[in-house]
Design a protein around this motif. Structure first.
Motif, PDB file in Angstrom:
ATOM      1  N   ALA A  49       0.836  -1.208   0.000  1.00 37.82           N
ATOM      2  CA  ALA A  49       0.000   0.000   0.000  1.00 37.82           C
ATOM      3  C   ALA A  49       0.868   1.255   0.000  1.00 37.82           C
ATOM      4  CB  ALA A  49      -0.930  -0.008   1.208  1.00 37.82           C
ATOM      5  N   SER A  50       1.952   1.224   0.758  1.00 39.30           N
ATOM      6  CA  SER A  50       2.858   2.370   0.815  1.00 39.30           C
ATOM      7  C   SER A  50       3.529   2.609  -0.535  1.00 39.30           C
ATOM      8  CB  SER A  50       3.911   2.142   1.901  1.00 39.30           C
ATOM      9  OG  SER A  50       4.839   3.187   1.922  1.00 39.30           O
ATOM     10  N   GLN A  51       3.972   1.541  -1.171  1.00 36.96           N
ATOM     11  CA  GLN A  51       4.596   1.666  -2.489  1.00 36.96           C
ATOM     12  C   GLN A  51       3.596   2.184  -3.509  1.00 36.96           C
ATOM     13  OE1 GLN A  51       6.098  -2.285  -3.143  1.00 36.96           O
ATOM     14  NE2 GLN A  51       8.084  -1.829  -2.226  1.00 36.96           N
ATOM     15  N   SER A  52       2.376   1.678  -3.435  1.00 30.63           N
ATOM     16  CA  SER A  52       1.338   2.127  -4.362  1.00 30.63           C
ATOM     17  C   SER A  52       1.034   3.607  -4.159  1.00 30.63           C
ATOM     18  CB  SER A  52       0.076   1.293  -4.149  1.00 30.63           C
ATOM     19  OG  SER A  52      -0.960   1.761  -4.947  1.00 30.63           O
ATOM     20  N   SER A  53       0.930   4.018  -2.907  1.00 30.65           N
ATOM     21  CA  SER A  53       0.672   5.429  -2.597  1.00 30.65           C
ATOM     22  C   SER A  53       1.816   6.301  -3.093  1.00 30.65           C
ATOM     23  CB  SER A  53       0.485   5.595  -1.094  1.00 30.65           C
ATOM     24  OG  SER A  53       0.385   6.944  -0.744  1.00 30.65           O
ATOM     25  N   PHE A  54       3.043   5.853  -2.880  1.00 29.42           N
ATOM     26  CA  PHE A  54       4.211   6.598  -3.326  1.00 29.42           C
ATOM     27  C   PHE A  54       4.201   6.736  -4.847  1.00 29.42           C
ATOM     28  CE2 PHE A  54       8.681   6.598  -4.742  1.00 29.42           C
ATOM     29  CZ  PHE A  54       9.087   7.788  -4.164  1.00 29.42           C
ATOM     30  N   GLN A  55       3.884   5.645  -5.552  1.00 27.72           N
ATOM     31  CA  GLN A  55       3.849   5.678  -7.016  1.00 27.72           C
ATOM     32  C   GLN A  55       2.759   6.626  -7.501  1.00 27.72           C
ATOM     33  OE1 GLN A  55       6.169   4.164  -8.953  1.00 27.72           O
ATOM     34  NE2 GLN A  55       5.258   5.384 -10.568  1.00 27.72           N
ATOM     35  N   GLU A  56       1.604   6.633  -6.834  1.00 26.59           N
ATOM     36  CA  GLU A  56       0.528   7.546  -7.212  1.00 26.59           C
ATOM     37  C   GLU A  56       0.972   8.998  -7.025  1.00 26.59           C
ATOM     38  OE1 GLU A  56      -2.947   6.535  -4.950  1.00 26.59           O
ATOM     39  OE2 GLU A  56      -3.097   4.544  -5.855  1.00 26.59           O
ATOM     40  N   GLN A  57       1.663   9.270  -5.925  1.00 27.21           N
ATOM     41  CA  GLN A  57       2.153  10.631  -5.693  1.00 27.21           C
ATOM     42  C   GLN A  57       3.150  11.035  -6.769  1.00 27.21           C
ATOM     43  OE1 GLN A  57       3.710  10.479  -1.713  1.00 27.21           O
ATOM     44  NE2 GLN A  57       1.768  11.070  -0.782  1.00 27.21           N
ATOM     45  N   ILE A  58       4.044  10.122  -7.132  1.00 25.05           N
ATOM     46  CA  ILE A  58       5.027  10.410  -8.182  1.00 25.05           C
ATOM     47  C   ILE A  58       4.307  10.690  -9.505  1.00 25.05           C
ATOM     48  CG2 ILE A  58       6.868   9.390  -9.597  1.00 25.05           C
ATOM     49  CD1 ILE A  58       7.827  10.287  -6.862  1.00 25.05           C
ATOM     50  N   ASN A  59       3.306   9.868  -9.821  1.00 24.57           N
ATOM     51  CA  ASN A  59       2.554  10.072 -11.071  1.00 24.57           C
ATOM     52  C   ASN A  59       1.839  11.418 -11.067  1.00 24.57           C
ATOM     53  OD1 ASN A  59       3.395   7.600 -12.003  1.00 24.57           O
ATOM     54  ND2 ASN A  59       1.533   6.532 -11.422  1.00 24.57           N
ATOM     55  N   ARG A  60       1.237  11.775  -9.917  1.00 21.45           N
ATOM     56  CA  ARG A  60       0.562  13.075  -9.822  1.00 21.45           C
ATOM     57  C   ARG A  60       1.553  14.217  -9.992  1.00 21.45           C
ATOM     58  NH1 ARG A  60      -2.621  12.703  -4.493  1.00 21.45           N
ATOM     59  NH2 ARG A  60      -1.337  10.936  -4.495  1.00 21.45           N
ATOM     60  N   LEU A  61       2.704  14.104  -9.344  1.00 21.27           N
ATOM     61  CA  LEU A  61       3.714  15.161  -9.460  1.00 21.27           C
ATOM     62  C   LEU A  61       4.231  15.278 -10.892  1.00 21.27           C
ATOM     63  CD1 LEU A  61       5.749  14.672  -6.167  1.00 21.27           C
ATOM     64  CD2 LEU A  61       4.282  16.600  -6.757  1.00 21.27           C
ATOM     65  N   MET A  62       4.398  14.149 -11.557  1.00 25.21           N
ATOM     66  CA  MET A  62       4.879  14.193 -12.940  1.00 25.21           C
ATOM     67  C   MET A  62       3.842  14.831 -13.852  1.00 25.21           C
ATOM     68  SD  MET A  62       6.926  10.592 -13.295  1.00 25.21           S
ATOM     69  CE  MET A  62       7.367  10.890 -14.996  1.00 25.21           C
ATOM     70  N   SER A  63       2.574  14.484 -13.679  1.00 22.67           N
ATOM     71  CA  SER A  63       1.541  15.091 -14.528  1.00 22.67           C
ATOM     72  C   SER A  63       1.395  16.573 -14.218  1.00 22.67           C
ATOM     73  CB  SER A  63       0.210  14.365 -14.372  1.00 22.67           C
ATOM     74  OG  SER A  63      -0.286  14.493 -13.065  1.00 22.67           O
ATOM     75  N   GLN A  64       1.544  16.938 -12.943  1.00 17.75           N
ATOM     76  CA  GLN A  64       1.494  18.353 -12.576  1.00 17.75           C
ATOM     77  C   GLN A  64       2.681  19.094 -13.188  1.00 17.75           C
ATOM     78  OE1 GLN A  64       1.612  19.010  -8.347  1.00 17.75           O
ATOM     79  NE2 GLN A  64       0.980  21.131  -8.512  1.00 17.75           N
ATOM     80  N   ASN A  65       3.840  18.456 -13.205  1.00 20.37           N
ATOM     81  CA  ASN A  65       5.023  19.075 -13.804  1.00 20.37           C
ATOM     82  C   ASN A  65       4.822  19.275 -15.307  1.00 20.37           C
ATOM     83  OD1 ASN A  65       7.676  20.081 -13.926  1.00 20.37           O
ATOM     84  ND2 ASN A  65       8.432  18.074 -14.550  1.00 20.37           N
TER      85      ASN A  65
END
Length: 116
Positions: A49-65
């Motif tokens: 769950a932690s890895q999944s949450s981290f990956q989602e945050q990374i994906n959100r940050l990349m799309s925001q970038n």
């Protein structure tokens, strides 16, 4: 089964006590193994769950970038377009001023040298 073994203690003793001890030890080991298995399962689930949450945050940050980069490029393009428009207007104003200066010079020469 343990109750039957406990009944054998007064009559014949130490062997039955040893068997009961071994059985209790094995049951305790089994409970410990079940507890460790449960702890491991919970830990693994939380790690996933932690890895999944981290990956989602990374994906959100990349799309925001990516979105920020697009907005930045649009702003730069608007600045360039504005600069080009101002440059065109400045050139047109300078040409009109140059034309007006030539016209004034021509009139000034007419005034200084009237036609005879």
């Amino acid at each position: 089964m343990e109750v039957e073994l406990l009944k054998m203690l007064p009559g014949g003793g130490s062997v039955a006590a040893l068997i009961v001890t071994v059985i209790l030890f094995l049951k305790q080991q089994e409970r410990t193994q079940i507890s460790l298995s449960q702890i491991t399962d919970v830990f693994n689930a939380r790690a996933v769950a932690s890895q999944s949450s981290f990956q989602e945050q990374i994906n959100r940050l990349m799309s925001q970038n990516v979105e920020n980069q697009k907005l930045f490029q649009e702003q730069i393009q608007l600045l360039i377009d504005g600069h080009l428009e101002v440059s065109r207007e400045t050139i047109a104003a300078l040409k009109a001023m140059e034309h007006a200066v030539h016209e004034l010079q021509a009139r000034a020469q007419l005034c200084q040298n009237p036609p005879k």
